[in-house]
Design a protein around this motif. Structure first.
Motif, mmCIF file in Angstrom:
data_model
loop_
_atom_site.group_PDB
_atom_site.id
_atom_site.type_symbol
_atom_site.label_atom_id
_atom_site.label_comp_id
_atom_site.label_asym_id
_atom_site.label_seq_id
_atom_site.Cartn_x
_atom_site.Cartn_y
_atom_site.Cartn_z
ATOM 1 N N SER A 147 26.879 3.595 104.934
ATOM 2 C CA SER A 147 25.456 3.768 104.632
ATOM 3 C C SER A 147 24.812 4.728 105.620
ATOM 4 N N ALA A 148 25.107 4.507 106.914
ATOM 5 C CA ALA A 148 24.516 5.357 107.953
ATOM 6 C C ALA A 148 24.964 6.805 107.765
ATOM 7 N N GLU A 149 26.221 6.951 107.363
ATOM 8 C CA GLU A 149 26.783 8.290 107.218
ATOM 9 C C GLU A 149 26.269 9.005 105.967
ATOM 10 N N LEU A 150 25.925 8.256 104.946
ATOM 11 C CA LEU A 150 25.566 8.876 103.662
ATOM 12 C C LEU A 150 24.064 8.883 103.387
ATOM 13 N N ILE A 151 23.293 8.393 104.350
ATOM 14 C CA ILE A 151 21.845 8.268 104.111
ATOM 15 C C ILE A 151 21.210 9.632 103.844
ATOM 16 N N ASP A 152 21.729 10.675 104.487
ATOM 17 C CA ASP A 152 21.163 12.021 104.279
ATOM 18 C C ASP A 152 21.363 12.493 102.843
ATOM 19 N N ARG A 153 22.406 11.986 102.195
ATOM 20 C CA ARG A 153 22.628 12.351 100.777
ATOM 21 C C ARG A 153 21.941 11.364 99.840
ATOM 22 N N ARG A 154 21.162 10.462 100.401
ATOM 23 C CA ARG A 154 20.448 9.430 99.631
ATOM 24 C C ARG A 154 21.419 8.576 98.804
ATOM 25 N N ILE A 155 22.604 8.360 99.392
ATOM 26 C CA ILE A 155 23.565 7.449 98.744
ATOM 27 C C ILE A 155 23.518 6.131 99.519
ATOM 28 N N ARG A 156 23.310 5.039 98.794
ATOM 29 C CA ARG A 156 23.236 3.727 99.422
ATOM 30 C C ARG A 156 24.587 3.024 99.316
ATOM 31 N N VAL A 157 24.972 2.328 100.379
ATOM 32 C CA VAL A 157 26.210 1.543 100.334
ATOM 33 C C VAL A 157 25.873 0.098 100.697
ATOM 34 N N ASN A 158 26.236 -0.818 99.831
ATOM 35 C CA ASN A 158 26.012 -2.241 100.076
ATOM 36 C C ASN A 158 27.267 -3.012 99.672
ATOM 37 N N ALA A 159 27.301 -4.290 100.006
ATOM 38 C CA ALA A 159 28.474 -5.104 99.661
ATOM 39 C C ALA A 159 28.062 -6.368 98.923
#
Ligand SMILES: NC(=O)c1ccc[n+]([C@@H]2O[C@H](COP(=O)([O-])OP(=O)(O)OC[C@H]3O[C@@H](n4cnc5c(N)ncnc54)[C@H](OP(=O)(O)O)[C@@H]3O)[C@@H](O)[C@H]2O)c1
Length: 248
Positions: free
Chosen positions: A164-176
């Motif tokens: 999530s931290a790595e992809l936030i600039d691409r506005r991609i959310r990661v959750n589980a």
């Protein structure tokens, strides 16, 4: 919880939780691709789901398969809005007797396979996309004989935060999503009769505060929520759906 017109890839979509999630995403308007190792299983599930589901035979532990999976998703959809990295295995590893082969089987699928699945399809994921990882209630408790499985799922829990931290600039959310004990084929013993399995389901259900094992659809509902913009403010989080198993 709108996913109308979105594209989704569900790894391990030929059975259990992945199948329920694929069905729910599809029923809510998404175009869905599912993967698994067994082509036979994929074919029979696709027939059951209806002709518009894309099936891709791919083992997440194989780099060549992951690359082909990306190519086939790109060919089918062009890009992806939703990835449910769900495929995984569950094996016991009692400390006194577990062997390295079993350790590697679990870690290769549940940790390495999940990490490189995300990496493989990341170029296809659009801005505003949602990645959902499948961890487990086991990531937060100590259960005898489950050291490696639990550690593998704790790694997946951690991936949701870091990715999530790595992809936030691409506005991609990661959750589980974090399922409790869910009634799926993963719990079936090799030579178990139906009667023995029903007895197992009763026994495990009695250990859960809510009094039963969960249904795959109860996890799929959380996947749908995390896939949709209804969860737009959630990043790196874990949704626990466990009938109170780890929480109470
Ligand atoms: N059921 C539970 O109680 C529970 C609890 C917590 C977490 N989970 C997690 O939920 C996920 C799904 O489990 P499930 O209960 O739905 O089990 P399941 O019914 O056995 O489904 C597993 C799916 O993953 C696929 N798969 C397994 N290894 C794979 C590999 N190396 N490459 C590609 N596909 C693979 C299987 O198809 P093939 O065999 O054809 O490859 C199948 O489609 C797993 O990550 C599991 O750890 C389950």
């Amino acid at each position: 919880m709108v996913v109308e017109g979105k594209t989704a890839l569900v790894t391990g979509g030929s059975s259990g939780i992945g199948l329920a999630a694929a069905r729910m995403l599809r029923d809510n308007g998404a175009r869905v691709a599912i993967t698994g190792r067994s082509f036979e299983k994929l074919e029979s599930v696709a027939a059951e789901l209806g002709g518009d589901v894309v099936i891709i035979q791919a083992d997440i532990t194989s780099a060549a398969d992951r690359a082909r999976m990306k190519t086939e998703v790109e060919r089918a959809f062009g890009s992806l809005d939703i990835l449910f990295a769900n495929a995984g295995v569950a094996l016991g590893t009692p400390l006194a007797s577990a062997d390295e082969a079993t350790y590697d089987t679990i870690m290769d699928a549940n940790v390495k396979g999940v990490f490189f699945t995300v990496q493989a399809v990341l170029p296809l994921i659009r801005e505003g996309g949602s990645i959902i990882l499948n961890t487990s209630w086991l990531n937060q408790v100590g259960t005898p004989g489950r050291a490696v499985l639990s550690a593998s799922k704790a790694a997946v829990r951690s991936f949701a935060r870091t990715m999530s931290a790595e992809l936030i600039d691409r506005r991609i959310r990661v959750n589980a999503v974090s399922p409790g004990s869910i009634e799926t084929p993963i719990h079936r013993g090799r030579d178990q009769t139906e009667e023995e399995f029903r007895a197992y389901v009763e026994r495990v259900g009695a250990q859960v505060p809510i009094g039963r094992m969960g249904r795959p659809e109860e996890i799929a509902a959380a996947v749908l929520f995390l896939a949709s913009d209804a969860s737009s403010y959630m990043l790196g989080a874990e949704m626990v759906i466990d009938g109170g198993r780890a929480e109470l």
